[in-house]
Design a protein around this motif. Structure first.
Motif, PDB file in Angstrom:
ATOM      1  N   LEU A  11       0.972  -1.403   0.004  1.00 44.07           N
ATOM      2  CA  LEU A  11      -0.118   0.061  -0.038  1.00 44.07           C
ATOM      3  C   LEU A  11       0.853   1.412  -0.073  1.00 44.07           C
ATOM      4  CD1 LEU A  11      -2.751   1.207   0.110  1.00 44.07           C
ATOM      5  CD2 LEU A  11      -2.661   1.100   2.530  1.00 44.07           C
ATOM      6  N   ASN A  12       1.926   1.202   0.810  1.00 40.87           N
ATOM      7  CA  ASN A  12       2.841   2.457   0.850  1.00 40.87           C
ATOM      8  C   ASN A  12       3.328   2.665  -0.469  1.00 40.87           C
ATOM      9  OD1 ASN A  12       1.980   3.305   3.466  1.00 40.87           O
ATOM     10  ND2 ASN A  12       3.733   2.031   4.408  1.00 40.87           N
ATOM     11  N   LEU A  13       3.892   1.609  -0.979  1.00 43.94           N
ATOM     12  CA  LEU A  13       4.698   1.532  -2.265  1.00 43.94           C
ATOM     13  C   LEU A  13       3.688   2.266  -3.539  1.00 43.94           C
ATOM     14  CD1 LEU A  13       7.033   0.859  -4.079  1.00 43.94           C
ATOM     15  CD2 LEU A  13       6.243  -1.294  -4.525  1.00 43.94           C
ATOM     16  N   THR A  14       2.337   1.663  -3.602  1.00 42.62           N
ATOM     17  CA  THR A  14       1.477   2.127  -4.476  1.00 42.62           C
ATOM     18  C   THR A  14       1.200   3.668  -4.205  1.00 42.62           C
ATOM     19  OG1 THR A  14       0.458   0.056  -4.524  1.00 42.62           O
ATOM     20  CG2 THR A  14      -0.898   1.724  -5.131  1.00 42.62           C
ATOM     21  N   ASN A  15       1.010   3.980  -2.989  1.00 40.29           N
ATOM     22  CA  ASN A  15       0.796   5.453  -2.751  1.00 40.29           C
ATOM     23  C   ASN A  15       2.077   6.279  -3.121  1.00 40.29           C
ATOM     24  OD1 ASN A  15      -1.718   5.321  -1.630  1.00 40.29           O
ATOM     25  ND2 ASN A  15      -0.689   4.874   0.492  1.00 40.29           N
ATOM     26  N   TRP A  16       3.260   5.940  -2.972  1.00 38.12           N
ATOM     27  CA  TRP A  16       4.409   6.564  -3.359  1.00 38.12           C
ATOM     28  C   TRP A  16       4.422   6.459  -4.716  1.00 38.12           C
ATOM     29  CZ3 TRP A  16       9.283   4.609  -5.132  1.00 38.12           C
ATOM     30  CH2 TRP A  16      10.300   5.688  -5.152  1.00 38.12           C
ATOM     31  N   VAL A  17       4.286   5.765  -5.384  1.00 38.35           N
ATOM     32  CA  VAL A  17       4.433   5.492  -6.895  1.00 38.35           C
ATOM     33  C   VAL A  17       3.185   6.312  -7.480  1.00 38.35           C
ATOM     34  CG1 VAL A  17       4.330   4.164  -9.227  1.00 38.35           C
ATOM     35  CG2 VAL A  17       5.887   3.402  -7.137  1.00 38.35           C
ATOM     36  N   GLY A  18       2.140   6.172  -7.124  1.00 33.73           N
ATOM     37  CA  GLY A  18       1.166   6.819  -7.737  1.00 33.73           C
ATOM     38  C   GLY A  18       1.103   8.186  -7.446  1.00 33.73           C
ATOM     39  N   ASN A  19       1.310   8.679  -6.147  1.00 32.74           N
ATOM     40  CA  ASN A  19       1.103  10.145  -5.809  1.00 32.74           C
ATOM     41  C   ASN A  19       2.228  10.928  -6.109  1.00 32.74           C
ATOM     42  OD1 ASN A  19      -1.453   9.756  -4.899  1.00 32.74           O
ATOM     43  ND2 ASN A  19      -0.890   9.214  -2.761  1.00 32.74           N
ATOM     44  N   ALA A  20       3.489  10.320  -6.180  1.00 36.83           N
ATOM     45  CA  ALA A  20       4.895  11.285  -6.175  1.00 36.83           C
ATOM     46  C   ALA A  20       5.399  10.957  -7.464  1.00 36.83           C
ATOM     47  CB  ALA A  20       5.739  10.874  -4.932  1.00 36.83           C
ATOM     48  N   VAL A  21       6.039   9.528  -7.728  1.00 33.84           N
ATOM     49  CA  VAL A  21       6.687   9.164  -8.823  1.00 33.84           C
ATOM     50  C   VAL A  21       6.192   9.714 -10.187  1.00 33.84           C
ATOM     51  CG1 VAL A  21       8.111   7.402  -9.740  1.00 33.84           C
ATOM     52  CG2 VAL A  21       8.187   7.690  -7.578  1.00 33.84           C
ATOM     53  N   MET A  22       4.914   8.921 -10.460  1.00 31.43           N
ATOM     54  CA  MET A  22       4.604   9.160 -11.685  1.00 31.43           C
ATOM     55  C   MET A  22       3.781  10.697 -12.324  1.00 31.43           C
ATOM     56  SD  MET A  22       4.488   6.723 -13.664  1.00 31.43           S
ATOM     57  CE  MET A  22       5.322   5.178 -13.271  1.00 31.43           C
TER      58      MET A  22
END
Length: 152
Positions: A11-22
């Motif tokens: 969940l944290n990885l998804t949040n980080w990739v979806g909200n920050a990286v992309m």
């Protein structure tokens, strides 16, 4: 959910990739596209990359919402129902509207200098088909909701 669990980590990885990286990657691709366009290069690959990065961000956020609905066996049914509602109520009408606008602009001659031989009838048909499928999905949703409430 325990923050030290595997599910919490995903969940944290998804949040980080979806909200920050992309979104940051999308902004960088767009900036590079603008720079290349100012130098006389094509901007199309950069626009496509920007849209893809934003789409991945949105799909990750959507997957997070779908995964958090329901418990046990109902989780899959809730996810499928939410996906059908999202496609029928958001994606198809928006894309249908875009296609209708493209058809109207094509009839008005806007694309004559951009795309030689643009088939504006295809855009009308695609837009109408999107709106028809969206309406049929809404009608099926109504019948299913009326059927599960029982006969009065």
């Amino acid at each position: 959910m325990n923050s030290g669990s595997f599910d919490g980590g995903l969940l944290n990885l998804t949040n980080w990739v979806g909200n920050a990286v992309m979104p940051i990657l999308a902004a960088l691709l767009l900036a590079m596209g603008i720079y290349k366009y100012s130098r006389g290069y094509q901007i199309d690959p950069y626009i496509g990359g920007t849209m893809a990065a934003l789409s991945v961000s949105g799909l990750l956020r959507l997957a997070e919402v779908f995964a958090s609905q329901g418990q046990g066996a109902t989780q899959y049914w809730s996810a499928i129902l939410s996906l059908a509602n999202w496609v029928g109520n958001v994606i198809l009408p928006v894309y249908g509207g875009i296609e209708i606008v493209r058809a109207v602009l094509g009839v008005g001659g806007f694309f004559e200098r951009l795309n030689i031989g643009d088939d504006w009838v295809r855009h009308f048909i695609a837009g109408g088909a999107c709106l028809c499928v969206s309406g049929l999905m809404r009608l099926m949703e109504h019948f299913i909701a009326a059927g599960t409430s029982g006969v009065a």
